[in-house]
Scaffold this motif. Structure first.
Motif, PDB file in Angstrom:
ATOM      1  N   GLY A   1       0.801  -1.222   0.000  1.00 59.66           N
ATOM      2  CA  GLY A   1       0.000   0.000   0.000  1.00 59.66           C
ATOM      3  C   GLY A   1       0.832   1.269   0.000  1.00 59.66           C
ATOM      4  O   GLY A   1       0.351   2.341   0.355  1.00 59.66           O
ATOM      5  N   LEU A   2       2.110   1.177  -0.391  1.00 56.53           N
ATOM      6  CA  LEU A   2       2.968   2.362  -0.413  1.00 56.53           C
ATOM      7  C   LEU A   2       2.890   3.081  -1.768  1.00 56.53           C
ATOM      8  O   LEU A   2       3.410   4.170  -1.926  1.00 56.53           O
ATOM      9  CB  LEU A   2       4.414   1.975  -0.104  1.00 56.53           C
ATOM     10  N   CYS A   3       2.237   2.422  -2.735  1.00 54.12           N
ATOM     11  CA  CYS A   3       2.039   3.022  -4.057  1.00 54.12           C
ATOM     12  C   CYS A   3       0.549   3.062  -4.335  1.00 54.12           C
ATOM     13  O   CYS A   3      -0.219   2.337  -3.722  1.00 54.12           O
ATOM     14  CB  CYS A   3       2.649   2.155  -5.156  1.00 54.12           C
ATOM     15  N   LYS A   4       0.169   3.906  -5.280  1.00 53.41           N
ATOM     16  CA  LYS A   4      -1.190   3.748  -5.800  1.00 53.41           C
ATOM     17  C   LYS A   4      -1.209   3.950  -7.302  1.00 53.41           C
ATOM     18  O   LYS A   4      -0.310   4.583  -7.857  1.00 53.41           O
ATOM     19  CB  LYS A   4      -2.171   4.662  -5.083  1.00 53.41           C
ATOM     20  N   ALA A   5      -2.217   3.388  -7.944  1.00 55.83           N
ATOM     21  CA  ALA A   5      -2.353   3.534  -9.390  1.00 55.83           C
ATOM     22  C   ALA A   5      -3.088   4.835  -9.680  1.00 55.83           C
ATOM     23  O   ALA A   5      -4.155   5.082  -9.116  1.00 55.83           O
ATOM     24  CB  ALA A   5      -3.102   2.345  -9.975  1.00 55.83           C
ATOM     25  N   LEU A   6      -2.485   5.676 -10.513  1.00 49.75           N
ATOM     26  CA  LEU A   6      -3.140   6.929 -10.913  1.00 49.75           C
ATOM     27  C   LEU A   6      -3.385   6.890 -12.419  1.00 49.75           C
ATOM     28  O   LEU A   6      -2.582   6.354 -13.173  1.00 49.75           O
ATOM     29  CB  LEU A   6      -2.251   8.124 -10.557  1.00 49.75           C
ATOM     30  N   SER A   7      -4.494   7.489 -12.835  1.00 46.24           N
ATOM     31  CA  SER A   7      -4.858   7.468 -14.251  1.00 46.24           C
ATOM     32  C   SER A   7      -4.432   8.740 -14.960  1.00 46.24           C
ATOM     33  O   SER A   7      -4.536   9.833 -14.403  1.00 46.24           O
ATOM     34  CB  SER A   7      -6.379   7.323 -14.393  1.00 46.24           C
ATOM     35  N   GLY A   8      -3.962   8.581 -16.177  1.00 54.86           N
ATOM     36  CA  GLY A   8      -3.582   9.732 -16.991  1.00 54.86           C
ATOM     37  C   GLY A   8      -3.602   9.350 -18.454  1.00 54.86           C
ATOM     38  O   GLY A   8      -4.297   8.412 -18.829  1.00 54.86           O
ATOM     39  N   VAL A   9      -2.834  10.098 -19.265  1.00 55.53           N
ATOM     40  CA  VAL A   9      -2.735   9.748 -20.686  1.00 55.53           C
ATOM     41  C   VAL A   9      -1.271   9.603 -21.070  1.00 55.53           C
ATOM     42  O   VAL A   9      -0.395  10.220 -20.459  1.00 55.53           O
ATOM     43  CB  VAL A   9      -3.384  10.807 -21.611  1.00 55.53           C
ATOM     44  N   ASP A  10      -1.018   8.808 -22.116  1.00 59.56           N
ATOM     45  CA  ASP A  10       0.350   8.652 -22.595  1.00 59.56           C
ATOM     46  C   ASP A  10       0.557   9.466 -23.871  1.00 59.56           C
ATOM     47  O   ASP A  10      -0.297  10.280 -24.254  1.00 59.56           O
ATOM     48  CB  ASP A  10       0.696   7.175 -22.782  1.00 59.56           C
ATOM     49  N   GLN A  11       1.717   9.263 -24.529  1.00 58.41           N
ATOM     50  CA  GLN A  11       2.069  10.080 -25.696  1.00 58.41           C
ATOM     51  C   GLN A  11       1.123   9.902 -26.875  1.00 58.41           C
ATOM     52  O   GLN A  11       1.100  10.734 -27.784  1.00 58.41           O
ATOM     53  CB  GLN A  11       3.520   9.799 -26.124  1.00 58.41           C
ATOM     54  N   ASN A  12       0.365   8.805 -26.860  1.00 58.65           N
ATOM     55  CA  ASN A  12      -0.601   8.592 -27.938  1.00 58.65           C
ATOM     56  C   ASN A  12      -1.995   9.128 -27.597  1.00 58.65           C
ATOM     57  O   ASN A  12      -2.935   8.926 -28.351  1.00 58.65           O
ATOM     58  CB  ASN A  12      -0.684   7.093 -28.253  1.00 58.65           C
ATOM     59  N   GLY A  13      -2.075   9.774 -26.425  1.00 65.81           N
ATOM     60  CA  GLY A  13      -3.380  10.270 -25.993  1.00 65.81           C
ATOM     61  C   GLY A  13      -4.251   9.172 -25.406  1.00 65.81           C
ATOM     62  O   GLY A  13      -5.431   9.385 -25.149  1.00 65.81           O
ATOM     63  N   GLU A  14      -3.647   8.004 -25.192  1.00 72.74           N
ATOM     64  CA  GLU A  14      -4.420   6.880 -24.652  1.00 72.74           C
ATOM     65  C   GLU A  14      -4.399   6.883 -23.136  1.00 72.74           C
ATOM     66  O   GLU A  14      -3.379   7.195 -22.523  1.00 72.74           O
ATOM     67  CB  GLU A  14      -3.836   5.549 -25.157  1.00 72.74           C
ATOM     68  N   ALA A  15      -5.524   6.506 -22.548  1.00 70.27           N
ATOM     69  CA  ALA A  15      -5.603   6.417 -21.088  1.00 70.27           C
ATOM     70  C   ALA A  15      -4.611   5.379 -20.588  1.00 70.27           C
ATOM     71  O   ALA A  15      -4.424   4.331 -21.206  1.00 70.27           O
ATOM     72  CB  ALA A  15      -7.019   6.040 -20.673  1.00 70.27           C
ATOM     73  N   THR A  16      -3.951   5.676 -19.501  1.00 70.56           N
ATOM     74  CA  THR A  16      -2.988   4.751 -18.932  1.00 70.56           C
ATOM     75  C   THR A  16      -2.986   4.875 -17.417  1.00 70.56           C
ATOM     76  O   THR A  16      -3.294   5.942 -16.881  1.00 70.56           O
ATOM     77  CB  THR A  16      -1.571   5.040 -19.507  1.00 70.56           C
ATOM     78  N   ASP A  17      -2.689   3.768 -16.751  1.00 69.53           N
ATOM     79  CA  ASP A  17      -2.547   3.798 -15.285  1.00 69.53           C
ATOM     80  C   ASP A  17      -1.072   3.676 -14.942  1.00 69.53           C
ATOM     81  O   ASP A  17      -0.340   2.949 -15.603  1.00 69.53           O
ATOM     82  CB  ASP A  17      -3.286   2.629 -14.646  1.00 69.53           C
ATOM     83  N   LEU A  18      -0.673   4.379 -13.898  1.00 63.96           N
ATOM     84  CA  LEU A  18       0.734   4.356 -13.512  1.00 63.96           C
ATOM     85  C   LEU A  18       0.817   4.119 -12.010  1.00 63.96           C
ATOM     86  O   LEU A  18       0.058   4.720 -11.249  1.00 63.96           O
ATOM     87  CB  LEU A  18       1.326   5.721 -13.847  1.00 63.96           C
ATOM     88  N   PHE A  19       1.724   3.248 -11.585  1.00 60.20           N
ATOM     89  CA  PHE A  19       1.952   3.089 -10.152  1.00 60.20           C
ATOM     90  C   PHE A  19       2.830   4.226  -9.662  1.00 60.20           C
ATOM     91  O   PHE A  19       3.901   4.469 -10.223  1.00 60.20           O
ATOM     92  CB  PHE A  19       2.619   1.753  -9.843  1.00 60.20           C
ATOM     93  N   VAL A  20       2.384   4.910  -8.650  1.00 58.02           N
ATOM     94  CA  VAL A  20       3.076   6.098  -8.163  1.00 58.02           C
ATOM     95  C   VAL A  20       3.282   5.965  -6.655  1.00 58.02           C
ATOM     96  O   VAL A  20       2.399   5.498  -5.939  1.00 58.02           O
ATOM     97  CB  VAL A  20       2.245   7.360  -8.490  1.00 58.02           C
ATOM     98  N   ILE A  21       4.458   6.368  -6.207  1.00 53.91           N
ATOM     99  CA  ILE A  21       4.780   6.303  -4.785  1.00 53.91           C
ATOM    100  C   ILE A  21       3.935   7.316  -4.011  1.00 53.91           C
ATOM    101  O   ILE A  21       3.779   8.457  -4.420  1.00 53.91           O
ATOM    102  CB  ILE A  21       6.263   6.651  -4.550  1.00 53.91           C
ATOM    103  N   ASN A  22       3.459   6.874  -2.872  1.00 53.66           N
ATOM    104  CA  ASN A  22       2.678   7.712  -1.973  1.00 53.66           C
ATOM    105  C   ASN A  22       3.597   8.233  -0.878  1.00 53.66           C
ATOM    106  O   ASN A  22       4.269   7.441  -0.223  1.00 53.66           O
ATOM    107  CB  ASN A  22       1.632   6.799  -1.327  1.00 53.66           C
ATOM    108  N   GLU A  23       3.667   9.518  -0.676  1.00 51.79           N
ATOM    109  CA  GLU A  23       4.448   9.992   0.473  1.00 51.79           C
ATOM    110  C   GLU A  23       3.529  10.761   1.410  1.00 51.79           C
ATOM    111  O   GLU A  23       2.553  11.363   0.981  1.00 51.79           O
ATOM    112  CB  GLU A  23       5.645  10.846   0.045  1.00 51.79           C
ATOM    113  N   LYS A  24       3.829  10.706   2.691  1.00 48.35           N
ATOM    114  CA  LYS A  24       2.987  11.418   3.652  1.00 48.35           C
ATOM    115  C   LYS A  24       3.848  11.941   4.791  1.00 48.35           C
ATOM    116  O   LYS A  24       4.964  11.471   5.005  1.00 48.35           O
ATOM    117  CB  LYS A  24       1.877  10.509   4.164  1.00 48.35           C
TER     118      LYS A  24
END
Lengths: 315, 315
Positions: free
Chosen positions: A39-62
């Motif tokens: 649970g130290l990362c979470k998946a965030l949604s965005g777009v890639d270079q083709n304009g396609e939706a993509t999910d990325l694992f991103v570190i959570n800091e607190k």
């Protein structure tokens, strides 16, 4: 939607119960790096270079606020694992723990994001907190002036510890293929406490100062001596990393990243062996070269597998 | 003794008066990055993996103490170029400059390593200095609590600024081959202020927070507006980088490195377009994707020349 789980597979995370071939088993460590399921990362949604939706694992800091007895010392941004080690290591590396005034308890309150280190007697932190220096780059940010006094009273010169180049190559190869948050999500630093060719304790955090403080806290907590150890970091060899390593009593510091002049100067002053740019067969030592035993032929060491290449020249 | 001057030649530094072919001319910049002849690096001697003596160019960092009027604010470790911009940018990004209380002078004393920013009236810094937060990783280390108040009062949402992917590819290609301390000595961060496909101001420092503060100081000093600009950084997209970019009024932040969850959250809150992992043809946007205009076919963009690849996934 495309999820970047190729990363999982590539670095041996066991979504399917089978480790990838070229993986160094985390069970070989006393303390392995965190894994993606904590649970130290979470998946965030965005777009890639083709304009396609993509999910990325991103570190959570607190934030984690550290108290020494009843006084607030600092608020740190951290991934949040090992708050006990982080608290103890921060204080030890800041020369704020006194052998004559033992730690009696470390209390972590997860809801409040607070960790309290209690000592037998009152502490003289107030004087020590007076003067803070904002340190370089990717550094801890605040060094209390008393640390420099403590640093100057220490020398590693008399520690007769070899660094075999065969160990160096073995260590970096093992660390590079150990499943870690770095391989899973990137954007994180690692610090590894090693003995000869064995990596023992692998800590990660967004800030490399936290990763090294967590290693220091583990050493304090377990009463581990630094004299026969090697410290490996993914980060640059700045003043702060040198100061912390010397405070931990470790005579050898290795990084895959580069040097700063101030860091090299402090390392030479303290008698710390400083090895940088350690990637594949290459490395450069700018301090304490006399500890290095050249027992390997660099030409027989392969260059790093690009899939496992950590970046980091300007970390 | 082998000197690593292959680096010089490779990245177009003119030891022989001829620039390398694949170089973006620093004269195209309003402020180019520092060059190796400015005394910001020094050659240090050590040994390489073969046990052979070698010289390495290493960045020099030194303390610079900032005063606001008669009060000491912070001591920064910096490469030392542009102290005026660093001082102004640090204060601006900390919300410690007030439009109603203009700066009357910035005095730099090279012997004392001190820079003093003077304002027309007295300042209320003392209240602002009370609460410091040690920020993540490779971050500035101290954020004053009032910055968060200033941050929350700002929004970039209404800024109608496009980010064409053709600009993105052009910018990264130009920045990658601009002769810089990074290409010459490594172990340093860069921040570049850009407009459309033109990089304008390229600052470097050991800490990326200093590099971005120097850009901010240049903007303050020249009265430059951020609304039509793009900020490029080599460093990770942590909370602090997002806060500074928003304070600078710039709606688009691009990095070749990765994200942290807290950084993404702040970017979304402020309406900042956040593009990470921008290397070769690839990138991922996790905030403000609506500003991106996909006017390039990524398949026509070449991957980065490995010789010019900056590292930086966990910077």
């Amino acid at each position: 939607m495309r999820t970047e789980n190729a990363w999982y597979i590539r670095c041996g995370f066991v979504t399917n119960g089978i480790m990838a071939k070229r993986t160094y088993d985390p069970n070989n460590y006393l303390i392995p790096p965190p894994n993606l399921d904590q649970g130290l990362c979470k998946a965030l949604s965005g777009v890639d270079q083709n304009g396609e939706a993509t999910d990325l694992f991103v570190i959570n800091e607190k934030p984690l606020t550290l108290y020494l007895n009843s006084r607030e010392v600092v608020t740190m941004m951290t991934i949040g694992d090992h708050p006990r080690f982080l608290a103890l290591g921060f204080l030890a590396n800041q020369a704020m723990l006194d052998p004559d005034n033992p730690v009696t308890a470390v209390d972590f309150d997860e809801d409040l994001d607070v960790v309290v280190v209690r000592t037998k007697h009152a502490t003289d932190y107030e004087e020590k907190l007076k003067k803070r220096v904002r340190t370089s780059g990717c550094a801890q940010g605040t060094v209390f002036e008393n640390v420099m006094e403590a640093f100057e009273s220490r020398s590693l010169q008399s520690i007769d510890a070899p660094l075999k180049t065969s160990w160096l190559y073995e260590l970096t190869a093992k660390i590079n293929v150990t499943p870690s948050l770095y391989l899973g999500a990137g954007a994180i630093h690692g610090t590894v406490l090693c003995k000869a060719d064995e990596p023992l304790v692998y800590m990660e955090d967004v800030g490399r100062h936290n990763a090294v403080d967590k290693v220091a806290g583990w050493m304090v907590d377990t009463g581990t001596d630094g004299a026969d150890k090697i410290l490996y970091t993914t980060g640059r060899l700045t003043s702060e990393m040198i100061i912390k390593t010397v405070m931990m009593g470790i005579p050898i510091l290795v990084s895959r990243s580069g040097f700063t002049a101030a860091g090299v100067e402090l390392a030479r002053q303290a008698g710390l062996t400083l090895v940088g740019r350690a990637r594949g067969r290459r490395f450069v030592a700018l301090s304490g070269e006399e500890r290095i035993v050249f027992d390997s032929d660099p030409d027989e060491i392969s260059e790093e597998d690009p899939r496992h290449q950590r970046k980091g020249a300007h970390v």
